[in-house]
Design an enzyme around this catalytic site. Structure first.
Site, PDB file in Angstrom:
ATOM      1  CD  GLN A 117       1.357   1.196 -15.481  1.00 20.36           C
ATOM      2  OE1 GLN A 117       2.084   0.068 -15.592  1.00 20.36           O
ATOM      3  NE2 GLN A 117       0.851   2.063 -16.285  1.00 20.36           N
ATOM      4  CD  GLU A 121       0.700   5.386 -23.349  1.00 23.51           C
ATOM      5  OE1 GLU A 121      -0.314   5.648 -24.047  1.00 23.51           O
ATOM      6  OE2 GLU A 121       0.669   4.698 -22.238  1.00 23.51           O
ATOM      7  NE  ARG A 165       6.916   5.477 -23.336  1.00 24.60           N
ATOM      8  CZ  ARG A 165       7.998   5.897 -22.585  1.00 24.60           C
ATOM      9  NH1 ARG A 165       8.939   5.318 -22.213  1.00 24.60           N
ATOM     10  NH2 ARG A 165       7.971   7.277 -22.446  1.00 24.60           N
ATOM     11  CB  CYS A 166       0.357   1.896 -26.970  1.00 16.27           C
ATOM     12  SG  CYS A 166      -0.721   0.313 -26.785  1.00 16.27           S
TER      13      CYS A 166
END
Lengths: 157, 789
Positions: B226, B745, B373-374
């Site tokens: 990523q 997110e 996802r945060c």
């Protein structure tokens, strides 16, 4: 072992190790990269292909078990440059994000709609419940299958 | 519901706010995506990893002779071999160290011990079975509480000066002010809860193909990353390879969710093996390897205390948190903040005083924890405050919606400086709450709940609310860096002579729709249709430097850079148009995709005509071409917010529960592509539900991982996943060039508390105050039977 498999309508003959998994045969021997590997335990469904028209998880079958049978992969869904209605609906309904589960999900949907052309939401959710998706939350996949069902019934009228 | 729009219209000019169907879909629906496993190079070898069966053991010996003798095996790589090249250990993204391959000890079950490189993937796995490792098992430390006890086995005895299992101690806020607030409180409520270890589990596992050219020294590495630019720099620093000779290519990624930010041993060994052998080496992780060894998330043990006055006004917040880091401190997070952005724990509430005390401990578990996802541990913070508010509502006998509303930060308080040091850019929380309450039919559902309680029904109803605020889009470089690399991002835009364009970005999407969304930004600014714009990401040789895609940072950073570089090109286009039309620049006005002469609207030059002139007829003295690059360092984070409401039905006889209605009202400022935003929210809600209901990486007392495959680590299917009803409000970010905030997110951060609040609310009249995640039916049943009644 020598096997002959009809893949997306063409007969393919290959020499394979008896232990070679069907998904590796499809990806590495035939060079069709739409089927993926996600879990090793038949849980996720990203390796799903159609065997004689029915969905199977190709990570849990040996290539030799497909000898003499017919396989459809995502690469065989479109005909004459036209997307299958399921493919078109996944696009129009935003039924995919990262794309990794998409080929397996679409093949399951195709086989399901041939069996049940006018399904309820509950029936769709049950039909795709062998295939995991981590991105979409399934809601738009359900919408895509519903849209494909509508479009396919329009065509068949 | 959004409708798909493909072109500007009189009612909806421009390209912002349009649900343009995704450009990148074409290859995915045809099975023509290009993921790492699809990369095949001539003469390529395959690598497989041998992992430790023990959580903690001394390695007495490794005998790889039988493996080496197997036909087709090219090499067996061990820690000892790597140590000869000073590659046995590598830095983590939090500045700790992590073994590439174990040399002295294994410190978690699943740790990488040796790698086989072979002509064929099957042979590589065969050879793993032939490696004989003699282990001397050691006592395993499996909780952070046990790790910090006196006499606990020292896990990181490899580190000079490390005398215990403590990783960090970090505080935020004002202890004295908070003590004073509590001293003056009428009521104090508290909640102790555990946010269990979870795993992002993207459907594509990690992997790479490393190709080091022995003649040129060029290392080309296709990798599930990523953050490819950051990885390139880390590789240069770790391996001593000259950075100009390292090319990281992140091809299509089959989901990331934070799991694909760190550097993993497999990448390093495959690259080293390619360097040593002189052939390309491919490593594709299996699912067990992914779940057992790569970046986990959460694993926070938390206690929150809330001080309130007699009317329910919040006066202060006191939080203690103990983090289970595994054997290495490997959070992918800004180096200034030792527990990520956990100190965002004051959430949406105007808390005059807060004090947050955090500690981290080593255990014999896999290293982490990634921002699943945060935005760097905000998920844990949001969960704690949103659960704590619900506990307070029950304790003081107030409606949880009203308690939230009366304590919200008010619109006239923005920019709002929180008690722990954040400056919220904007917000208007009450309208989002009100819309959610209206859509869920709050009064009716409460009445139904009362009726069922009065009737003693087997199936009780619960309503769970979470009104969360996130802080994301790292970041301003003054506060945010990873290993010293500042967290700006970038965009390079080239408009070709025929008016088509390529936009190159430092971020790397994994399904978020950048190829469409960012094309829409350029379309909005320059009038070139999105279909005429290619968005390129992930290849470090061909994109400008950036920190990658995670923590909902792409639109806040690279999206801003894309807008600003397009505006720069528009100013150059103005000069060219003035030259072509033989007028002064100030006599031109821009509309959608063209400059026209004020007062003579028939005299126009479209962006396509101007682009052609930039290469064929540009003014003398001006550089030819129409291209530019912009690095964007945001002045602040963005602060999206939401209210999520879940209605759950709980069978009090069995403990089974079902979410029967889920309403989400998200405010992420201006939406570029509402269809894509809603897709992100639905995916986030699903992962929120997954954590609330089933996902957990658990361990037994010996440190054996229970959750190392998809039969033990449960992920919701379409059957369990509820239907979502989505709504929105819009409070633009005052500092983002387009008014956008991050959103990918929000729902994962905010919704777990809503699900758990709903279940607890359904049985609160039975005396239940808390059930920790995952809220399994057995836990609900136990909580009902353990409650005082």
């Amino acid at each position: 072992m020598n096997i002959t498999v009809t893949v997306n309508g063409s007969a393919r003959t290959s020499e394979v190790e008896p232990r070679m998994l069907l998904v590796h045969y499809i990806r590495e021997v035939l060079g069709l990269r739409g089927a993926h590997v996600g879990c090793d335990t038949t849980s996720c469904g990203v390796c799903t292909v159609l065997l004689d028209g029915l969905p199977v998880k190709s990570c849990t079958m040996f290539a030799v078990q497909a000898d003499g049978r017919s396989i459809m992969t995502v690469e065989g869904m479109a005909t004459n440059g036209q997307l299958h209605p399921v493919q078109a609906a996944f696009h129009s309904e935003h039924g995919l994000q990262c794309g990794f589960c998409t080929p397996g999900m679409m093949l399951v949907a195709k086989a399901f709609l041939e069996e049940n052309p006018a399904p309820s939401e509950e029936e769709i959710r049950w039909a795709i419940s062998g295939n995991l998706c981590r991105c979409t939350g399934y809601q738009n996949i359900v919408k895509a299958v519903q849209a494909a069902a509508r479009n396919m019934s329009e065509v068949s009228k | 519901m959004t409708t798909v729009e493909t072109a500007p219209s009189a009612e909806h000019p421009g390209w912002m706010g349009k649900s343009v169907p995704r450009i990148e879909d074409a290859r995915f629906i045809a099975g023509r995506g290009n993921y790492v496993e699809d990369v095949v190079l001539p003469n390529m070898l395959h690598m497989a990893i041998l992992r430790s069966p023990y959580a903690h053991a001394r390695i007495v010996s490794i005998d790889s002779s039988a493996a080496m003798a197997l036909p087709g095996v090219v090499a067996v790589v061990t820690g000892a071999l790597l140590a000869e090249h000073k590659l046995a250990w590598m830095p983590t993204l939090s500045g700790d160290t992590q073994a590439v391959l174990a040399t002295d000890k294994v410190r978690f079950q699943g740790q990488e011990v040796a790698c086989v490189v072979a002509e064929d993937r099957y042979v590589a796995h065969d050879a793993l079975e032939l490696i004989v490792v003699d282990y001397e098992p050691l006592p395993a430390v499996v909780t952070p509480q046990a790790a910090l006890e006196d006499g606990a086995p020292l896990i990181r005895d490899d580190k000079d000066g490390q005398v215990d299992n403590r990783v960090y101690h970090w505080e935020a806020g004002d202890a004295a002010a908070t003590e004073a607030a509590f001293a003056g409180a009428d009521r104090v409520v508290s909640l102790t809860t555990f946010y269990p270890r979870s795993h992002p589990a993207p459907l594509e596992c990690c992997g790479c193909v490393a190709d080091v050219n022995p003649a040129s020294g060029k290392a080309t590495i296709w990798m599930t990353s990523q953050a490819p630019h950051a990885i390139r720099t880390v590789f240069a620093l770790v391996a001593g390879l000259p950075e100009q000779n390292i090319q990281i290519i992140s091809p299509d990624i089959g989901g990331g969710f934070g799991n694909k930010v760190p550097v993993y041993p497999g990448y390093v060994v495959a690259t080293a093996a390619s360097l040593l052998i002189g052939r390309p080496v491919k490593w594709i992780e299996d699912r067990t390897g992914n779940l057992i060894s790569t970046g986990f998330a959460r694993d926070f043990h938390m206690t929150g205390e809330l001080a309130l006055d007699g009317a329910g006004k919040m006066l202060g917040l006191r939080v203690k948190m103990l983090s289970d880091q595994g054997y290495a401190y490997a959070d992918a997070q800004p180096s200034k903040f030792r527990a990520g952005l956990f100190h965002m724990v004051t959430g949406s509430y105007d808390l005059p005083a807060a004090h947050v005390v955090t500690d981290g401990a080593y255990t014999n578990k896999a290293p982490g924890g990634v921002a699943y996802r945060c935005s760097f541990r905000i998920t844990e913070a949001s969960y704690l405050i949103e659960r704590l508010v619900d506990v307070a509502a029950v304790e003081i006998g107030m409606d949880p919606a009203e308690l939230r509303r009366m304590n919200f930060v008010q619109p006239d308080q923005f920019p709002y400086r929180s008690a722990t040091g954040f400056v919220y850019d904007s917000g208007d929380y009450a309208p989002a709450l009100d819309l959610a309450l209206e859509q869920v039919g709050y009064a009716e559902v409460r009445a139904e709940q009362q009726a069922r309680r009065a009737a003693g029904a087997t199936k009780q109803l619960g309503i769970g609310i979470a009104s969360m605020t996130e802080a994301l889009g790292a970041g301003p470089s003054r506060d945010y860096d990873i290993l010293g690399i500042k967290m700006f991002d970038s965009a390079e835009l080239r408009v070709h002579p025929t008016g088509k364009a390529i936009l190159k970005l430092g971020v790397r999407h994994q399904g978020q729709g950048h190829e469409t969304t960012f094309a829409q930004i350029v379309a909005h600014e320059l009038g070139i249709p999105p279909q005429d714009i290619v968005v390129q990401e992930g290849d470090t040789d061909n994109t400008p430097y950036g920190l990658g895609t995670y923590a909902s940072r792409s639109t806040p950073t690279a999206g801003a850079a894309a807008a600003l570089v397009a505006r720069t090109l528009r100013e150059k286009a103005r000069k060219i148009a003035a030259y072509l039309l033989e007028v002064a620049e100030e006599d031109l006005e821009w509309e959608a995709d063209r400059f026209s002469v004020k007062g003579a609207p028939e005299k126009v030059k479209t962006i396509q005509e101007i682009a052609f002139a930039a290469y064929t007829n540009h003014p003398q003295g001006m550089d030819a071409g129409l291209e530019g690059v912009k690095y964007y360092d945001p002045p602040n984070l963005t602060f999206p917010f939401a209210t999520y409401i879940v209605v759950a039905e709980v069978d009090v006889a069995t403990g089974e529960w079902t979410p029967v209605k889920v309403v989400a009202v998200d405010d992420c400022g201006v939406r570029i592509n509402p269809m894509i935003v809603e897709g992100q929210i639905m995916g986030g809600l699903t992962e929120g539900y997954a954590m609330a209901a089933m996902q957990q990486i658990a361990f037994d007392e010996d440190g054996n991982c229970i959750g190392s495959n998809f039969m033990d680590y449960l992920i919701p299917t379409a059957m369990e996943t509820p239907h979502f009803d989505l709504f929105d409000t819009c409070t633009p970010s005052p500092h983002h060039p387009l008014g956008c905030k991050g959103v990918g997110e929000s729902a994962t951060v905010g919704s777990p508390a809503a699900f758990v609040n709903a279940v607890v609310d359904a049985v609160s009249h039975l005396g239940v105050r808390n059930i920790d995640m995952p809220v399994l039916s057995s836990r609900v049943w136990e909580a009902i039977h353990a409650a005082p009644g």
